[in-house]
Every structure is written in C-alpha cells, then in structure tokens.
Motif scaffolding. Structure first.
Motif, mmCIF file in Angstrom:
data_model
loop_
_atom_site.group_PDB
_atom_site.id
_atom_site.type_symbol
_atom_site.label_atom_id
_atom_site.label_comp_id
_atom_site.label_asym_id
_atom_site.label_seq_id
_atom_site.Cartn_x
_atom_site.Cartn_y
_atom_site.Cartn_z
ATOM 1 N N LEU A 118 -0.662 2.386 -10.045
ATOM 2 C CA LEU A 118 -1.997 1.815 -9.946
ATOM 3 C C LEU A 118 -2.979 2.835 -9.378
ATOM 4 C CD1 LEU A 118 -1.180 -1.686 -8.394
ATOM 5 C CD2 LEU A 118 -1.768 -1.210 -10.785
ATOM 6 N N THR A 119 -4.211 2.798 -9.857
ATOM 7 C CA THR A 119 -5.272 3.576 -9.231
ATOM 8 C C THR A 119 -5.800 2.794 -8.034
ATOM 9 O OG1 THR A 119 -7.059 2.577 -10.517
ATOM 10 C CG2 THR A 119 -5.907 4.480 -11.495
ATOM 11 N N SER A 120 -6.560 3.465 -7.189
ATOM 12 C CA SER A 120 -7.127 2.763 -6.028
ATOM 13 C C SER A 120 -8.086 1.673 -6.492
ATOM 14 C CB SER A 120 -7.833 3.746 -5.100
ATOM 15 O OG SER A 120 -8.888 4.408 -5.778
ATOM 16 N N GLY A 121 -8.805 1.929 -7.596
ATOM 17 C CA GLY A 121 -9.710 0.916 -8.120
ATOM 18 C C GLY A 121 -8.967 -0.300 -8.641
ATOM 19 N N GLU A 122 -7.845 -0.063 -9.322
ATOM 20 C CA GLU A 122 -7.051 -1.178 -9.837
ATOM 21 C C GLU A 122 -6.457 -2.004 -8.696
ATOM 22 O OE1 GLU A 122 -5.531 0.786 -14.077
ATOM 23 O OE2 GLU A 122 -4.395 1.107 -12.222
ATOM 24 N N ALA A 123 -5.964 -1.309 -7.657
ATOM 25 C CA ALA A 123 -5.408 -2.026 -6.509
ATOM 26 C C ALA A 123 -6.483 -2.861 -5.839
ATOM 27 C CB ALA A 123 -4.795 -1.032 -5.514
ATOM 28 N N ALA A 124 -7.664 -2.293 -5.669
ATOM 29 C CA ALA A 124 -8.766 -3.028 -5.045
ATOM 30 C C ALA A 124 -9.151 -4.238 -5.885
ATOM 31 C CB ALA A 124 -9.964 -2.101 -4.866
ATOM 32 N N GLY A 125 -9.178 -4.067 -7.204
ATOM 33 C CA GLY A 125 -9.536 -5.183 -8.073
ATOM 34 C C GLY A 125 -8.556 -6.332 -7.959
ATOM 35 N N HIS A 126 -7.257 -6.016 -7.955
ATOM 36 C CA HIS A 126 -6.241 -7.062 -7.826
ATOM 37 C C HIS A 126 -6.337 -7.761 -6.471
ATOM 38 C CE1 HIS A 126 -4.261 -6.318 -11.584
ATOM 39 N NE2 HIS A 126 -3.960 -5.060 -11.280
ATOM 40 N N ALA A 127 -6.712 -7.004 -5.438
ATOM 41 C CA ALA A 127 -6.798 -7.578 -4.088
ATOM 42 C C ALA A 127 -8.118 -8.307 -3.853
ATOM 43 C CB ALA A 127 -6.622 -6.476 -3.043
ATOM 44 N N HIS A 186 -13.492 -4.184 -2.518
ATOM 45 C CA HIS A 186 -14.211 -3.047 -3.053
ATOM 46 C C HIS A 186 -13.281 -1.830 -2.991
ATOM 47 C CE1 HIS A 186 -17.220 0.148 -3.498
ATOM 48 N NE2 HIS A 186 -18.023 -0.775 -3.994
ATOM 49 N N GLN A 187 -13.412 -0.921 -3.933
ATOM 50 C CA GLN A 187 -12.538 0.249 -3.977
ATOM 51 C C GLN A 187 -12.595 1.055 -2.685
ATOM 52 O OE1 GLN A 187 -13.177 2.851 -7.293
ATOM 53 N NE2 GLN A 187 -11.649 4.354 -6.639
ATOM 54 N N SER A 188 -13.761 1.080 -2.041
ATOM 55 C CA SER A 188 -13.902 1.878 -0.819
ATOM 56 C C SER A 188 -12.975 1.393 0.285
ATOM 57 C CB SER A 188 -15.358 1.851 -0.335
ATOM 58 O OG SER A 188 -15.755 0.522 -0.002
ATOM 59 N N VAL A 235 -9.846 0.268 -0.055
ATOM 60 C CA VAL A 235 -8.540 0.886 -0.280
ATOM 61 C C VAL A 235 -8.585 2.355 0.121
ATOM 62 C CG1 VAL A 235 -6.829 1.520 -2.027
ATOM 63 C CG2 VAL A 235 -7.922 -0.727 -2.108
ATOM 64 N N SER A 236 -9.665 3.040 -0.222
ATOM 65 C CA SER A 236 -9.797 4.462 0.126
ATOM 66 C C SER A 236 -9.814 4.661 1.632
ATOM 67 C CB SER A 236 -11.065 5.045 -0.500
ATOM 68 O OG SER A 236 -11.001 4.993 -1.904
ATOM 69 N N ARG A 237 -10.547 3.800 2.351
ATOM 70 C CA ARG A 237 -10.616 3.931 3.813
ATOM 71 C C ARG A 237 -9.264 3.656 4.448
ATOM 72 N NH1 ARG A 237 -15.311 0.878 3.127
ATOM 73 N NH2 ARG A 237 -14.286 -0.938 4.068
ATOM 74 N N ILE A 238 -8.536 2.673 3.917
ATOM 75 C CA ILE A 238 -7.210 2.374 4.451
ATOM 76 C C ILE A 238 -6.274 3.555 4.236
ATOM 77 C CG2 ILE A 238 -5.139 0.950 4.089
ATOM 78 C CD1 ILE A 238 -7.001 -1.419 3.569
ATOM 79 N N GLU A 239 -6.301 4.120 3.037
ATOM 80 C CA GLU A 239 -5.355 5.190 2.700
ATOM 81 C C GLU A 239 -5.657 6.499 3.422
ATOM 82 O OE1 GLU A 239 -4.000 3.693 -1.762
ATOM 83 O OE2 GLU A 239 -5.242 5.503 -1.554
ATOM 84 N N THR A 240 -6.890 6.689 3.836
ATOM 85 C CA THR A 240 -7.238 7.901 4.586
ATOM 86 C C THR A 240 -7.218 7.672 6.088
ATOM 87 O OG1 THR A 240 -9.593 7.372 4.337
ATOM 88 C CG2 THR A 240 -8.612 8.887 2.727
ATOM 89 N N GLY A 241 -6.865 6.463 6.520
ATOM 90 C CA GLY A 241 -6.788 6.170 7.949
ATOM 91 C C GLY A 241 -8.123 6.015 8.624
ATOM 92 N N ARG A 242 -9.194 5.853 7.838
ATOM 93 C CA ARG A 242 -10.536 5.736 8.424
ATOM 94 C C ARG A 242 -10.905 4.300 8.768
ATOM 95 N NH1 ARG A 242 -14.425 7.540 4.416
ATOM 96 N NH2 ARG A 242 -12.799 7.144 2.875
ATOM 97 N N SER A 243 -10.049 3.367 8.380
ATOM 98 C CA SER A 243 -10.359 1.958 8.610
ATOM 99 C C SER A 243 -9.132 1.247 9.165
ATOM 100 C CB SER A 243 -10.792 1.295 7.298
ATOM 101 O OG SER A 243 -11.011 -0.091 7.477
ATOM 102 N N THR A 244 -9.362 0.314 10.061
ATOM 103 C CA THR A 244 -8.260 -0.492 10.550
ATOM 104 C C THR A 244 -7.777 -1.411 9.430
ATOM 105 O OG1 THR A 244 -9.814 -2.169 11.368
ATOM 106 C CG2 THR A 244 -9.084 -0.471 12.925
ATOM 107 N N VAL A 245 -6.536 -1.820 9.522
ATOM 108 C CA VAL A 245 -5.949 -2.676 8.495
ATOM 109 C C VAL A 245 -5.074 -3.708 9.189
ATOM 110 C CG1 VAL A 245 -4.042 -1.038 8.163
ATOM 111 C CG2 VAL A 245 -4.543 -2.733 6.396
ATOM 112 N N THR A 246 -5.122 -4.931 8.719
ATOM 113 C CA THR A 246 -4.328 -5.994 9.312
ATOM 114 C C THR A 246 -2.964 -6.077 8.640
ATOM 115 O OG1 THR A 246 -5.064 -7.716 7.772
ATOM 116 C CG2 THR A 246 -6.441 -7.294 9.730
ATOM 117 N N ALA A 247 -2.031 -6.748 9.319
ATOM 118 C CA ALA A 247 -0.715 -6.975 8.721
ATOM 119 C C ALA A 247 -0.845 -7.793 7.440
ATOM 120 C CB ALA A 247 0.198 -7.682 9.725
ATOM 121 N N GLN A 248 -1.826 -8.693 7.402
ATOM 122 C CA GLN A 248 -2.043 -9.499 6.205
ATOM 123 C C GLN A 248 -2.500 -8.628 5.026
ATOM 124 O OE1 GLN A 248 -3.215 -10.251 9.251
ATOM 125 N NE2 GLN A 248 -1.855 -11.991 9.713
ATOM 126 N N ASP A 249 -3.385 -7.651 5.306
ATOM 127 C CA ASP A 249 -3.810 -6.720 4.260
ATOM 128 C C ASP A 249 -2.621 -5.929 3.725
ATOM 129 O OD1 ASP A 249 -6.446 -7.497 4.501
ATOM 130 O OD2 ASP A 249 -7.002 -5.839 5.830
#
Length: 289
Positions: free
Chosen positions: A25-34, A37-39, A41-55
């Motif tokens: 999956l691309t980051s855009g595809e993952a964001a769409g399924h979830a 917004h694509q940003s 997924v990008s923030r989560i994958e680069t560690g720039r954003s907090t993420v919950t266990a639910q996410d």
C-alpha cells in the motif's frame, strides 16, 4: 538522541512504514482506507506525530498483521504499556521518564548493561536498593524510599517471566568493592549476584581493575533489544540527574561495539564468579554464609 516518547515514535513509525510496504500500500492508500488525510500517515511514519494504540490497531488491521506478539509490542510503543503497566500505580513517586524506562525494559527481550558504579537494578537486593536510594536521594522521606525500593524489586519480575529477559551485565570491579550499606548488605548483594549468575539467561562478567580504562569508566549504559523488529535497539545512558536515550543507528552501533569490547576484556563467566566469591571473602567483618 531524545526522551523515550520520541524514540518510541520514530521506531514505531519506521516499523509501520515497513509493514505498509509489505502490504503493498502507498501512504495515500493507507490513509484512504483509514479515513485519514495522507499527511497523518506521513507524520506517524516519520515520528513527528503522536499515535494512539487504537490508530496502530487500525493500521495493523489494514496491513493484515495477525501476529499477536508483534501487535502487542507495537501497541506498547504507542503508549499503551506506560498507561496500563503495574508501574502506573507508582506514578506519584516515579517521574514520567522512569515510567517510560520501565515500559521499555518490560517490552525488551534482551538487556546489555555496562555498569561502573552500582549493581544493575535488576540484580539488586532490597537492602542494597534501600541503602543506595537513601545515599543518592537523602531528601526523600521513608515512604518514598520504600516505594522506590518496591519498584526496583517489582522490575525484577522480567527475569522470572516466560520467556525471561536475557540479561548481560558487565560490572566494573569497583561495583563489587563499593560498600553500599555496609558489609552485611554487601555480603547479601554479592551472594545475590552469585545466585543470579547461575541462571541460564543471566550473564554476569567482571571487568577487573587490571583491565585498565574502558567505556564504562566514563558512562554506564544499558542497551535494550526488542523482539520482531529489526534495528529497534535503544541505548540508555545514565547521568547524575537524568538519562539520555540514544536510538540513532550509528550511535547505537558505537555503544554496541563498546559493550562488545568491554565484554571481551572482562573475565569469562566462571572466572567472574570466582572473582565475586573472592571479593565477598575480603569483606570486613560481617555475615558470610
């Protein structure tokens, strides 16, 4: 080099990106399924954003990850471990950094510790821990000291769990000769080290004074390794009033190499056990049983 939360975010993001790639999956595809917004997924994958266990759970479902141990580990990296662990009951006396340290220790499969001053916490007796805490933090009242000793003792459950944490402890000879709490306390502590060293998953080696200078003379540190995830090692370096968390690959590699050099220069396992016994016999008048 940051605190545990930043370390965990980056490591978690790297692993989620790897799992997304494996799912095709691309980051855009993952964001769409979830429904994001694509940003995000990008923030989560680069560690720039907090993420919950639910996410994390939602993404792992999207990526088809069914491995329960891996799912639990990633949920812990997202913060679930620090909020639900037993150490949460001690939040009144434990700073956030210490609670995060315990959450890493609890999730690790292996710990490599190079210690130049005191016995590693996972191998301390309650009496030794109490004497050390009183010496290092004289401002604490007795209930606070008792709570910290209880925490130190509770942490040692990782050595008895199934499977247990694998512990490699390289101790400078000064650790064994420093009379924390007096000869009786040290006698019990050295006996505890002897007993622990007989466990198949605990490896205790002594760096004798004759080995000369080594990395541990300037810094004590521990390297945590985790299951399932490549390159997840985290180094914790002790300072007087804080700890430094190191996760950059080249820095972790440098500490790993330093630990390997120290372990190579230390006495072999059997000779280390004999050295501990020798030092125990040299204690001033006290109980030796």
């Amino acid at each position: 080099m940051d605190g545990v939360p930043a370390v965990r975010r980056r490591r978690l993001g790297e692993e989620l990106r790897r799992l997304r790639d494996l799912a095709g999956l691309t980051s855009g595809e993952a964001a769409g399924h979830a429904g994001w917004h694509q940003s995000k997924v990008s923030r989560i994958e680069t560690g720039r954003s907090t993420v919950t266990a639910q996410d994390v759970t939602l993404l792992l479902d999207l990526y088809g990850v069914r491995d329960r141990a891996l799912r639990d580990l990633l949920a812990t990296l997202a913060g679930r471990g620090s909020s639900r662990g037993w150490w949460h009951d001690f939040r009144d006396v434990l700073p956030v950094e210490y609670r995060d340290f315990i959450s890493l220790e609890t999730g690790a499969t292996r710990a490599r510790s190079l210690e130049n001053s005191v016995v590693p916490g996972l191998l301390q007796t309650p009496q030794y821990a109490r004497a050390l805490t009183r010496d290092v933090m004289p401002q604490l009242d007795e209930p606070a000291v008792a709570a910290l000793v209880d925490v130190r003792t509770a942490r040692q459950a990782v050595l008895r769990q199934d499977p247990p944490l694998e512990l490699w402890a390289v101790l400078d000879e000064a650790v064994l000769r420093r009379g924390v709490g007096g000869s009786e306390v040290m006698d019990d502590q050295l006996r505890r080290l002897q007993e622990a060293a007989e466990l198949p998953h605990v490896h205790v080696q002594v760096l004798p004074f004759s080995a000369g200078g080594h990395m541990g003379v300037t810094n004590s540190f521990v390297i945590f390794s985790f299951p399932r995830i490549a390159d997840l090692d985290v180094v914790v370096v002790d300072h007087l009033t804080s700890s430094l968390y190191v996760d950059r690959k080249e820095d972790v590699a440098a500490y790993t190499a330093a630990f390997t050099r120290s372990r190579t220069r230390a006495l072999p396992r059997e000779e280390s056990a004999a050295k501990i016994a020798e030092i125990r016999l040299q204690l001033p008048a006290g109980r030796r049983t």
